[in-house]
Write an enzyme that holds these catalytic residues in place. Structure first.
Site, mmCIF file in Angstrom:
data_model
loop_
_atom_site.group_PDB
_atom_site.id
_atom_site.type_symbol
_atom_site.label_atom_id
_atom_site.label_comp_id
_atom_site.label_asym_id
_atom_site.label_seq_id
_atom_site.Cartn_x
_atom_site.Cartn_y
_atom_site.Cartn_z
ATOM 1 N N TYR A 166 -1.876 -0.441 10.896
ATOM 2 C CA TYR A 166 -1.975 -1.136 9.606
ATOM 3 C C TYR A 166 -0.760 -0.827 8.735
ATOM 4 O O TYR A 166 -0.065 -1.735 8.249
ATOM 5 C CB TYR A 166 -3.262 -0.726 8.867
ATOM 6 C CG TYR A 166 -3.264 -1.086 7.390
ATOM 7 C CD1 TYR A 166 -3.263 -2.418 6.975
ATOM 8 C CD2 TYR A 166 -3.260 -0.087 6.404
ATOM 9 C CE1 TYR A 166 -3.248 -2.746 5.615
ATOM 10 C CE2 TYR A 166 -3.255 -0.409 5.053
ATOM 11 C CZ TYR A 166 -3.247 -1.736 4.662
ATOM 12 O OH TYR A 166 -3.231 -2.056 3.327
ATOM 13 N N THR A 220 0.819 -1.213 0.000
ATOM 14 C CA THR A 220 0.000 0.000 0.000
ATOM 15 C C THR A 220 0.854 1.265 0.000
ATOM 16 O O THR A 220 1.994 1.249 0.480
ATOM 17 C CB THR A 220 -0.897 -0.010 1.261
ATOM 18 O OG1 THR A 220 -1.479 1.277 1.445
ATOM 19 C CG2 THR A 220 -0.089 -0.316 2.523
ATOM 20 N N ASP A 221 0.272 2.358 -0.478
ATOM 21 C CA ASP A 221 0.993 3.642 -0.404
ATOM 22 C C ASP A 221 1.026 4.187 1.024
ATOM 23 O O ASP A 221 1.737 5.148 1.304
ATOM 24 C CB ASP A 221 0.366 4.665 -1.367
ATOM 25 C CG ASP A 221 -1.079 5.024 -1.030
ATOM 26 O OD1 ASP A 221 -1.671 4.388 -0.135
ATOM 27 O OD2 ASP A 221 -1.624 5.951 -1.673
ATOM 28 N N GLU A 222 0.220 3.582 1.930
ATOM 29 C CA GLU A 222 0.148 4.118 3.295
ATOM 30 C C GLU A 222 1.475 3.974 4.043
ATOM 31 O O GLU A 222 1.701 4.634 5.056
ATOM 32 C CB GLU A 222 -1.019 3.471 4.061
ATOM 33 C CG GLU A 222 -2.326 3.672 3.312
ATOM 34 C CD GLU A 222 -3.589 3.308 4.081
ATOM 35 O OE1 GLU A 222 -3.570 3.302 5.317
ATOM 36 O OE2 GLU A 222 -4.604 3.034 3.415
ATOM 37 N N LYS A 276 2.309 -3.219 7.288
ATOM 38 C CA LYS A 276 2.618 -3.400 5.860
ATOM 39 C C LYS A 276 4.048 -2.946 5.567
ATOM 40 O O LYS A 276 4.751 -3.561 4.765
ATOM 41 C CB LYS A 276 1.619 -2.618 4.989
ATOM 42 C CG LYS A 276 0.201 -3.154 4.970
ATOM 43 C CD LYS A 276 0.058 -4.552 4.381
ATOM 44 C CE LYS A 276 0.315 -4.605 2.897
ATOM 45 N NZ LYS A 276 -0.013 -5.946 2.334
HETATM 46 P P1 NAD Z 1 -9.288 -7.656 1.965
HETATM 47 O O1 NAD Z 1 -9.315 -7.396 3.428
HETATM 48 O O2 NAD Z 1 -10.503 -7.419 1.146
HETATM 49 O O3 NAD Z 1 -8.835 -9.172 1.680
HETATM 50 C C1 NAD Z 1 -7.817 -9.788 2.379
HETATM 51 C C2 NAD Z 1 -7.902 -11.285 2.134
HETATM 52 O O4 NAD Z 1 -6.838 -11.918 2.861
HETATM 53 C C3 NAD Z 1 -9.212 -11.911 2.622
HETATM 54 O O5 NAD Z 1 -9.722 -12.791 1.640
HETATM 55 C C4 NAD Z 1 -8.797 -12.685 3.872
HETATM 56 O O6 NAD Z 1 -9.592 -13.837 4.094
HETATM 57 C C5 NAD Z 1 -7.354 -13.041 3.552
HETATM 58 N N1 NAD Z 1 -6.552 -13.245 4.763
HETATM 59 C C6 NAD Z 1 -6.473 -12.437 5.855
HETATM 60 N N2 NAD Z 1 -5.660 -12.965 6.775
HETATM 61 C C7 NAD Z 1 -5.183 -14.126 6.247
HETATM 62 C C8 NAD Z 1 -4.284 -15.130 6.710
HETATM 63 N N3 NAD Z 1 -3.728 -15.027 7.930
HETATM 64 N N4 NAD Z 1 -4.022 -16.162 5.912
HETATM 65 C C9 NAD Z 1 -4.600 -16.275 4.686
HETATM 66 N N5 NAD Z 1 -5.469 -15.380 4.211
HETATM 67 C C10 NAD Z 1 -5.758 -14.308 4.972
HETATM 68 O O7 NAD Z 1 -8.059 -6.791 1.425
HETATM 69 P P2 NAD Z 1 -7.860 -6.083 0.013
HETATM 70 O O8 NAD Z 1 -8.421 -4.714 0.078
HETATM 71 O O9 NAD Z 1 -8.302 -7.001 -1.056
HETATM 72 O O10 NAD Z 1 -6.268 -5.949 -0.002
HETATM 73 C C11 NAD Z 1 -5.447 -6.981 -0.553
HETATM 74 C C12 NAD Z 1 -3.986 -6.575 -0.428
HETATM 75 O O11 NAD Z 1 -3.775 -5.355 -1.135
HETATM 76 C C13 NAD Z 1 -3.532 -6.322 1.012
HETATM 77 O O12 NAD Z 1 -2.221 -6.807 1.145
HETATM 78 C C14 NAD Z 1 -3.575 -4.808 1.149
HETATM 79 O O13 NAD Z 1 -2.626 -4.365 2.100
HETATM 80 C C15 NAD Z 1 -3.204 -4.381 -0.259
HETATM 81 N N6 NAD Z 1 -3.741 -3.074 -0.685
HETATM 82 C C16 NAD Z 1 -5.062 -2.771 -0.531
HETATM 83 C C17 NAD Z 1 -5.540 -1.542 -0.994
HETATM 84 C C18 NAD Z 1 -7.008 -1.166 -0.895
HETATM 85 O O14 NAD Z 1 -7.378 -0.036 -1.217
HETATM 86 N N7 NAD Z 1 -7.895 -2.064 -0.488
HETATM 87 C C19 NAD Z 1 -4.678 -0.621 -1.586
HETATM 88 C C20 NAD Z 1 -3.318 -0.978 -1.723
HETATM 89 C C21 NAD Z 1 -2.862 -2.212 -1.283
HETATM 90 P P1 TYD Z 2 -10.966 3.732 4.150
HETATM 91 O O1 TYD Z 2 -11.946 3.342 3.081
HETATM 92 O O2 TYD Z 2 -11.075 3.074 5.488
HETATM 93 O O3 TYD Z 2 -9.495 3.558 3.537
HETATM 94 P P2 TYD Z 2 -8.058 4.065 4.137
HETATM 95 O O4 TYD Z 2 -8.202 4.335 5.579
HETATM 96 O O5 TYD Z 2 -7.187 2.887 3.877
HETATM 97 O O6 TYD Z 2 -7.692 5.268 3.326
HETATM 98 O O7 TYD Z 2 -11.090 5.294 4.381
HETATM 99 C C1 TYD Z 2 -10.954 6.209 3.312
HETATM 100 C C2 TYD Z 2 -11.086 7.595 3.895
HETATM 101 O O8 TYD Z 2 -12.433 7.777 4.377
HETATM 102 C C3 TYD Z 2 -10.182 7.828 5.097
HETATM 103 O O9 TYD Z 2 -9.710 9.189 5.075
HETATM 104 C C4 TYD Z 2 -11.085 7.616 6.291
HETATM 105 C C5 TYD Z 2 -12.444 8.068 5.782
HETATM 106 N N1 TYD Z 2 -13.628 7.385 6.371
HETATM 107 C C6 TYD Z 2 -14.696 8.136 6.868
HETATM 108 O O10 TYD Z 2 -14.681 9.386 6.822
HETATM 109 N N2 TYD Z 2 -15.769 7.457 7.390
HETATM 110 C C7 TYD Z 2 -15.825 6.100 7.452
HETATM 111 O O11 TYD Z 2 -16.840 5.543 7.977
HETATM 112 C C8 TYD Z 2 -14.726 5.348 6.930
HETATM 113 C C9 TYD Z 2 -14.740 3.854 6.992
HETATM 114 C C10 TYD Z 2 -13.657 6.031 6.392
#
Ligand code: NAD
Ligand code: TYD
Length: 350
Positions: free
Chosen positions: A157, A132-134, A161
């Site tokens: 989080y 993630t970019d975070e 990461k």
């Molecule tokens: P998500 O929470 O939707 O999915 C995570 C998956 O991992 C789930 O299917 C869960 O069952 C599985 N999982 C969790 N713990 C596990 C374990 N101990 N063993 C095996 N499986 C396990 O997450 P996502 O949004 O699809 O993100 C996927 C990846 O991409 C993550 O590594 C996240 O850090 C990264 N990422 C997410 C975003 C975003 O905006 N969602 C952006 C950048 C990077």
């Molecule tokens: P989120 O979807 O949780 O992603 P991330 O924290 O990884 O960026 O949140 C996106 C933005 O929205 C973040 O600035 C937090 C804000 N947010 C709210 O304002 N209300 C909410 O209920 C949630 C879940 C997020």
């Protein structure tokens, strides 16, 4: 030799789109989806590929060393795309250890399993870590995250990461494993668990429930359609250079409150409600602890070196996303029953 790719976290939001892309686009590869099916994992996300002859699902936890070893052997795994993670910042604030266990310990466990299984010829196999970019922290004075930006994670989080990214690079340096890492901005789209801002608002607007906006709603995120992220992962997996990092983003920054307003306007239209109806649901709530102000990715490197760029405009992607949620009520009913309600009531003190 054809590949046998282990995709972890393939039942989650992004992982399920990556699995589907690979299963359909590369019939010559065997795709092994390893997922523990936590609250965020859902096999309903994979209906389109569950019968495919080049697809296998393995329910397993990346913290389990023995199971990983057995899966590498059983499927003769040639490459890994690692997405499994605890992914929600708010949950990391209430339970940081769960994030250390899966994101840090689980990643190192997976690196070890790969290193052991590939030990004779590490250079022939790729370990691709999706991040993630975070990890870069929060931007306060303009600018963008580059691949060279120093890590400065601010939430449990992002700290977990960042640690996992460091371990992947340490394994590349120490054991000469072939690795790539990509760091992506916020994804949105179908199958997104409704604890995150966009699907939570769509769900609540539909049900006439308050739309909780943290603080003043002025925090900024860069948003990318999930299928564009899956395309980028395909590109990095096949063309990324050994040991490199690629930032992936949408060139698409939005303040949270502007996104919530956009969702309200679009949904009023789609649900046949009077203009301005859903906006009344906006409720400013207590800010997230340590809330990062702004994330913004400079995705020039992947664009210039690998030829990837986002394919969808945000308004187009948001339309597709809202329509998906309106047409998939059963999916929403399943994921919002039981434990979700408990989480929601506790977090938002309903
Ligand atoms: P998500 O929470 O939707 O999915 C995570 C998956 O991992 C789930 O299917 C869960 O069952 C599985 N999982 C969790 N713990 C596990 C374990 N101990 N063993 C095996 N499986 C396990 O997450 P996502 O949004 O699809 O993100 C996927 C990846 O991409 C993550 O590594 C996240 O850090 C990264 N990422 C997410 C975003 C975003 O905006 N969602 C952006 C950048 C990077
Ligand atoms: P989120 O979807 O949780 O992603 P991330 O924290 O990884 O960026 O949140 C996106 C933005 O929205 C973040 O600035 C937090 C804000 N947010 C709210 O304002 N209300 C909410 O209920 C949630 C879940 C997020």
């Amino acid at each position: 030799m054809s590949k046998s790719i282990l995709i972890t976290g393939g039942a989650g939001f992004i992982g399920s789109h990556v699995v589907q892309l690979f299963v359909v686009k590369y019939p010559e590869y065997k795709i092994v989806n390893l997922d523990a099916l936590t609250y965020a994992g859902n096999l309903e996300n994979l209906k389109a590929v569950e019968g495919a002859s080049n697809y296998v699902f393995e329910k397993a936890d990346i913290q389990d060393e023995e199971i990983l070893k057995a899966i590498f052997e059983k499927h003769n795994i040639t490459d890994v795309i690692h997405l499994a993670a605890e992914s929600h910042v708010d949950r990391s604030i209430t339970d940081p250890l769960a994030f250390v266990k899966t994101n840090v310990f689980g990643t190192v466990n997976l690196l070890n399993a790969a290193k052991e299984f590939w030990k004779e010829n590490l250079a022939d196999h790729l370990f691709y870590h999706v991040s993630t970019d975070e990890v870069y922290g929060s931007l306060h004075d303009g600018g963008f995250f580059l691949e060279t930006t120093s890590y400065d994670p601010q939430s449990p989080y992002s700290a977990s990461k960042a640690a996992s990214d460091h371990f992947v690079r340490a394994y590349a340096n120490t054991y000469k494993m072939k690795t790539v890492v990509s760091n992506c901005s916020n994804n949105y789209g179908p199958n997104h668990f409704p604890e995150k801002l966009i699907p939570l608002c769509i769900h609540n607007i539909k049900n006439n429930r308050p739309l909780p906006v943290y603080g003043k709603g002025e925090n900024v995120r860069d948003w990318l359609f999930v299928k564009d992220h899956a395309r980028a992962i395909d590109t990095v997996f096949h063309q990324g250079k050994d040991g490199e990092t690629y930032n992936i983003g949408g060139f698409n920054e939005w303040k949270n409150i502007d996104i919530v307003n956009l969702l309200c306007a679009k949904m009023d239209e789609k649900l046949g409600r009077e203009v301005g109806t859903s906006e009344k649901l906006i409720t400013y709530v207590k800010d997230r602890a340590g809330h990062d102000l702004r994330y913004a990715i400079d995705a020039t490197k992947i664009q210039k070196e690998l030829g990837w760029e986002p394919s969808l405009q945000f308004e187009e992607g948001i339309e597709i996303t809202i329509d998906w949620y309106l047409n998939n009520q059963e999916w929403l009913d399943h994921v919002t029953s039981g434990a979700y309600q408990e989480y929601y009531d506790k977090h938002y003190e309903a």
